[in-house]
Design an enzyme around this catalytic site. Structure first.
Site, PDB file in Angstrom:
ATOM      1  N   ASP A 154       3.131   2.880  -8.711  1.00 45.55           N
ATOM      2  CA  ASP A 154       3.132   1.501  -8.025  1.00 45.55           C
ATOM      3  C   ASP A 154       1.798   0.413  -7.946  1.00 45.55           C
ATOM      4  O   ASP A 154       0.668   0.929  -7.878  1.00 45.55           O
ATOM      5  CB  ASP A 154       3.239   1.753  -6.233  1.00 45.55           C
ATOM      6  CG  ASP A 154       3.123   0.489  -5.370  1.00 45.55           C
ATOM      7  OD1 ASP A 154       3.926  -0.395  -5.944  1.00 45.55           O
ATOM      8  OD2 ASP A 154       2.506   0.532  -4.452  1.00 45.55           O
ATOM      9  N   GLY A 176       0.132   5.990  -6.789  1.00 44.97           N
ATOM     10  CA  GLY A 176      -0.871   5.236  -7.384  1.00 44.97           C
ATOM     11  C   GLY A 176      -0.650   5.036  -9.011  1.00 44.97           C
ATOM     12  O   GLY A 176      -0.998   4.135  -9.420  1.00 44.97           O
ATOM     13  N   THR A 178      -0.834  -0.056  -5.318  1.00 38.65           N
ATOM     14  CA  THR A 178      -1.309   1.299  -4.677  1.00 38.65           C
ATOM     15  C   THR A 178      -2.729   1.830  -5.887  1.00 38.65           C
ATOM     16  O   THR A 178      -2.451   2.008  -6.847  1.00 38.65           O
ATOM     17  CB  THR A 178      -0.637   2.466  -4.516  1.00 38.65           C
ATOM     18  OG1 THR A 178       0.337   2.129  -3.630  1.00 38.65           O
ATOM     19  CG2 THR A 178      -1.123   3.665  -4.025  1.00 38.65           C
ATOM     20  N   THR A 194       0.806  -1.167   0.072  1.00 37.31           N
ATOM     21  CA  THR A 194      -0.008   0.019   0.133  1.00 37.31           C
ATOM     22  C   THR A 194       0.800   1.134   0.002  1.00 37.31           C
ATOM     23  O   THR A 194       2.072   1.137   0.020  1.00 37.31           O
ATOM     24  CB  THR A 194      -0.781   0.025   1.319  1.00 37.31           C
ATOM     25  OG1 THR A 194      -1.992   0.979   1.084  1.00 37.31           O
ATOM     26  CG2 THR A 194      -0.146   0.342   2.476  1.00 37.31           C
TER      27      THR A 194
END
Length: 173
Positions: free
Chosen positions: A161, A158, A164, A2
């Site tokens: 990754d 986001g 994410t 995350t």
């Protein structure tokens, strides 16, 4: 994994995280709440790593906050000590960022309690992307708030990754 990122700017602290939960190579849920308020709404926590492990740590941290009457640093240090020395807790795979209106800290599974050198902390698989974006925004002249910087940092993470997503939960103190 995350991304959790915490920024302090102009006397405000914001913590944000994405909502993606993965199991192996697949997304299991996109709306997990990894950032939450605790201790009478005066403390915000964000966690990365194994969700079950993080909930155990969050529960232990809440007990430390109650025991130490909301004193963030003392509670974090006591949690880290217990995490490091208690055999059953040593196997937990999670990290936390905790914040109140004056302090914010990273608590790691190896027993570290880290106060940021700059006004940014980030953890998780997208943590380095988010930290870089937040630091860049803090160092440039702009009118962005702590919340806006956290949102932008999470968006950058986001975009890069795969663990994410763009479902952000952001809390400000």
């Amino acid at each position: 994994m995350t991304t959790i990122v915490c920024v302090r700017k102009d006397g405000k602290v914001a913590i944000g995280g994405d909502g993606q939960a993965t199991l192996g190579n697949s997304v299991e849920k996109g709306t997990v709440r990894k950032v939450r308020r605790t201790y009478k709404g005066k403390v915000v926590t964000g966690f990365a790593g194994s969700t079950a492990d993080a909930f155990i740590l969050l529960e232990l941290f809440e007990k430390k906050l109650e025991l130490h009457q909301g004193h963030l640093v003392k509670s974090a240090v006591e949690l880290a000590k217990e995490w490091r020395t208690e055999r059953s807790l040593r196997r937990l795979e999670a990290m936390m960022i905790v914040a109140d209106e004056t302090d914010f800290l990273l608590i790691s599974g190896s027993g570290d309690v880290i106060e940021p050198e700059f006004d940014v902390l980030a953890i998780g698989s997208g943590g380095n992307y988010a930290k870089s974006a937040a630091l860049a925004l803090l160092r440039t002249e702009n009118n962005l708030t702590a919340v806006e910087i956290v949102k932008e940092a999470l968006t950058v993470a986001g975009d890069i990754d795969i663990y994410t997503n763009h479902n952000h939960i952001i809390e400000e103190i």
